[in-house]
Design an enzyme around this catalytic site. Structure first.
Site, short mmCIF file in Angstrom:
data_model
loop_
_atom_site.label_atom_id
_atom_site.label_comp_id
_atom_site.label_asym_id
_atom_site.label_seq_id
_atom_site.Cartn_x
_atom_site.Cartn_y
_atom_site.Cartn_z
N GLU A 209 0.88 -1.18 0.00
CA GLU A 209 0.00 0.00 0.00
C GLU A 209 0.91 1.22 0.00
O GLU A 209 1.45 1.59 1.04
CB GLU A 209 -0.90 -0.02 1.26
N CYS A 243 -2.22 9.65 2.68
CA CYS A 243 -1.74 9.07 1.41
C CYS A 243 -2.68 9.36 0.26
O CYS A 243 -2.25 9.50 -0.87
CB CYS A 243 -1.55 7.57 1.57
P1 NAD Z 1 8.07 4.75 5.00
O1 NAD Z 1 8.13 3.95 3.75
O2 NAD Z 1 9.18 5.66 5.31
O3 NAD Z 1 7.91 3.78 6.28
C1 NAD Z 1 6.96 2.76 6.34
C2 NAD Z 1 7.47 1.65 7.22
O4 NAD Z 1 8.66 1.11 6.68
C3 NAD Z 1 7.79 2.05 8.65
O5 NAD Z 1 7.26 1.06 9.53
C4 NAD Z 1 9.30 2.08 8.69
O6 NAD Z 1 9.82 1.70 9.94
C5 NAD Z 1 9.68 1.05 7.66
N1 NAD Z 1 10.95 1.38 6.99
C6 NAD Z 1 11.43 2.62 6.72
N2 NAD Z 1 12.62 2.53 6.08
C7 NAD Z 1 12.89 1.21 5.95
C8 NAD Z 1 13.97 0.46 5.39
N3 NAD Z 1 15.02 1.08 4.81
N4 NAD Z 1 13.92 -0.87 5.43
C9 NAD Z 1 12.86 -1.49 6.00
N5 NAD Z 1 11.83 -0.85 6.57
C10 NAD Z 1 11.83 0.49 6.55
O7 NAD Z 1 6.67 5.52 4.90
P2 NAD Z 1 6.02 6.53 5.92
O8 NAD Z 1 6.87 7.78 5.99
O9 NAD Z 1 5.66 5.87 7.19
O10 NAD Z 1 4.65 6.89 5.16
C11 NAD Z 1 4.61 7.79 4.09
C12 NAD Z 1 4.39 7.09 2.76
O11 NAD Z 1 3.44 6.05 2.90
C13 NAD Z 1 3.79 8.01 1.72
O12 NAD Z 1 4.36 7.72 0.47
C14 NAD Z 1 2.34 7.67 1.72
O13 NAD Z 1 1.64 7.98 0.54
C15 NAD Z 1 2.39 6.20 1.96
N6 NAD Z 1 1.15 5.72 2.53
C16 NAD Z 1 0.37 4.90 1.83
C17 NAD Z 1 -0.84 4.46 2.35
C18 NAD Z 1 -1.75 3.55 1.61
O14 NAD Z 1 -2.69 3.05 2.22
N7 NAD Z 1 -1.54 3.28 0.35
C19 NAD Z 1 -1.20 4.89 3.62
C20 NAD Z 1 -0.37 5.74 4.31
C21 NAD Z 1 0.82 6.14 3.78
#
Ligand code: NAD
Length: 453
Positions: A209, A243
């Site tokens: 997602e 998002c």
């Molecule tokens: P992110 O990708 O930075 O983090 C998401 C998760 O991944 C966190 O739990 C984090 O700990 C983990 N993570 C971060 N870096 C990592 C790595 N290098 N290796 C493994 N795990 C890692 O995203 P965010 O800042 O939490 O959220 C923002 C993004 O999420 C935006 O792009 C937004 O559009 C998207 N989003 C999508 C939805 C949806 O339902 N489609 C919902 C909310 C947010």
């Protein structure tokens, strides 16, 4: 216990087949709902500490989603889990065919920070309804909500069934080395690729997602007041950290001056001031700094006020924005609303198609031809005609992206599907046995075969 041991205990528990019992699943779902109810105030306090999110918004956009999904599964679990009879084709007569639902097994759910309760726990609810075990890794950015979820679950559930891991990149990297039967990830496309690669190592199925730049088209056939009201709400709820928020507006030139007037009036009316209880903070300084850089002062027609210590960015509208501007190079994920202008709708759609497929798109128009044109030409996850965000609240609709904005979907029945395998079974009668398929093959048999198939 380390992660390998926790997962091993979950494998052992899954293999005891206890999670396959529908009553077991219902009991766990009820238990989770009761726990959330009992600790609701602590959950509100935690999220308020993290980024100033009010109880009203937390209930409306997070907790109620979890309750609604639990209630949906409690009501529909029997029919969702029941084997479905399907037709049997002629070559398999006499026989009957059914699709059996089986849980995938041991799941990993990785959550994002922006709606930490909803985005972490609704996939978990679907995973439990479908009969799986789960390791949960909430985002570490809202530290208090992460800890609140860890306490709620780890103190009340057996870790061999459900367990919350606290931690960030380092911990997630370690967990991703393990072999799960399903990974459900919510977050950025950048990290989505990391998760996908790790999953590929074990051929683990994933739901991703992700995000992207979601447009809102406002055509000359829109009700401008309705459009402004619903866009302002959808953009500035959670301070734009949504998002599926309309990332930018694509407005038809001839109605733009009038529309901007109504839009700014609507923003003022909602009173998103620095201390407003109904306006969240930016999650952290890093995101604050990133967002501040996206505000081109020369293009600000409203807002633009920032306060780093309070992590406050006022609703900010930018006009005369072009595709080359910095604000159009990445997903904004904050309270900044750029306005682009178009003369010809076909050309506007083509410009959007040049970018990645958005998670959402919003069409403000009362003209059926315009609506159909955008729907048919532009590929995106989901969206609304004459509204923003609300498609996410209808659990009869699948929620998910396409291409760069995601892979797979969930909510309601679709969440159950995301965490289940569809086992296809043909049950063949032992009485009818045509010689046709067995050797030796003859010209006569071939003729019949060609007719039959
Ligand atoms: P992110 O990708 O930075 O983090 C998401 C998760 O991944 C966190 O739990 C984090 O700990 C983990 N993570 C971060 N870096 C990592 C790595 N290098 N290796 C493994 N795990 C890692 O995203 P965010 O800042 O939490 O959220 C923002 C993004 O999420 C935006 O792009 C937004 O559009 C998207 N989003 C999508 C939805 C949806 O339902 N489609 C919902 C909310 C947010």
């Amino acid at each position: 216990m380390n992660y390998t041991e926790i997962l091993q205990s979950q494998k052992t528990f899954f293999n005891s087949h206890k999670t396959k019992d529908l009553n077991f699943r219902k009991t766990q779902l009820k238990k989770l709902k009761n726990l959330i109810k009992k600790h609701e105030n602590q959950l509100y306090e935690a999220i308020y500490k993290d980024f100033g999110k009010s109880e009203f918004e937390t209930f409306g956009t997070e907790i109620s989603f979890i309750y609604k999904d639990i209630d949906y599964y409690l009501k529909n679990l029997n029919s969702l889990a029941k084997p479905k009879k399907v037709k049997t084709n002629i070559v398999n007569q006499l026989g009957s065919s059914k699709i059996y639902r089986e849980p995938l097994g041991n799941c990993l759910v990785i959550g994002a920070w922006n709606y930490p309760y909803q985005l972490t726990l609704t996939p978990v609810v679907a995973a439990l309804a479908a009969g799986n075990t789960c390791i949960i890794k909430p985002s570490e950015l809202p530290e208090n909500t992460m800890k609140a979820m860890a306490r709620l679950i780890n103190e009340n559930f057996d870790s061999a069934f459900l367990y919350v891991v606290e931690g960030g990149v380092e911990e997630t990297t370690e967990i991703l080395k393990l072999k799960f039967d399903k990974i459900f990830f919510t977050g950025s496309p950048r990290v989505g690729k990391i998760v996908y690669q790790a999953a590929a190592e074990h051929l683990t199925p994933v739901t991703l997602e992700l995000g992207g730049k979601s447009p809102a088209f406002i055509t000359e056939n829109a009700d401008l007041e309705v459009a402004a009201r619903r866009i302002v709400w959808g953009k500035f709820i959670n301070a734009g950290q949504t998002c599926i928020a309309p990332d930018y507006l694509y407005v038809q030139e001839n109605i733009k001056p009038k529309f901007i007037e109504i839009l700014l009036f609507e923003i003022k009316k909602r009173n998103y001031h620095e201390n407003a209880e109904h306006f969240c903070k930016i999650i952290n300084e890093r995101n604050f700094d990133r967002l501040e850089k996206l505000i081109n002062k020369e293009k600000v027609i409203f807002g633009g006020e920032t306060h780093r210590e309070k992590r406050y960015i006022s609703p900010t509208v930018l006009d005369h924005v072009t595709w080359e501007d910095t604000v159009m190079q990445e997903e904004i994920f904050g309270p900044i609303l750029p306005i682009l202008t178009y003369k010809n709708l076909d050309e506007a759609i083509e410009k959007v198609i040049e970018g990645e497929k958005p998670l959402s798109a919003y069409i403000f128009s009362n003209n059926a031809k315009e609506q159909t044109k955008i729907l048919e030409k532009l590929s995106f996850g989901g969206g609304c005609i004459n509204d923003t965000l609300m498609h996410i609240s209808n659990h009869h609709l699948p929620f998910g992206g396409v291409g760069n904005s995601g892979l797979g979907n969930y909510h309601g029945k679709f969440g159950f599907d995301a965490f289940s395998h569809q086992k296809a079974i043909l049950d063949k009668s032992i009485y009818l046995e045509p010689e046709l398929k067995y050797p030796p093959y003859t010209d006569g048999k071939l003729k019949i075969l060609k007719k039959l198939l």
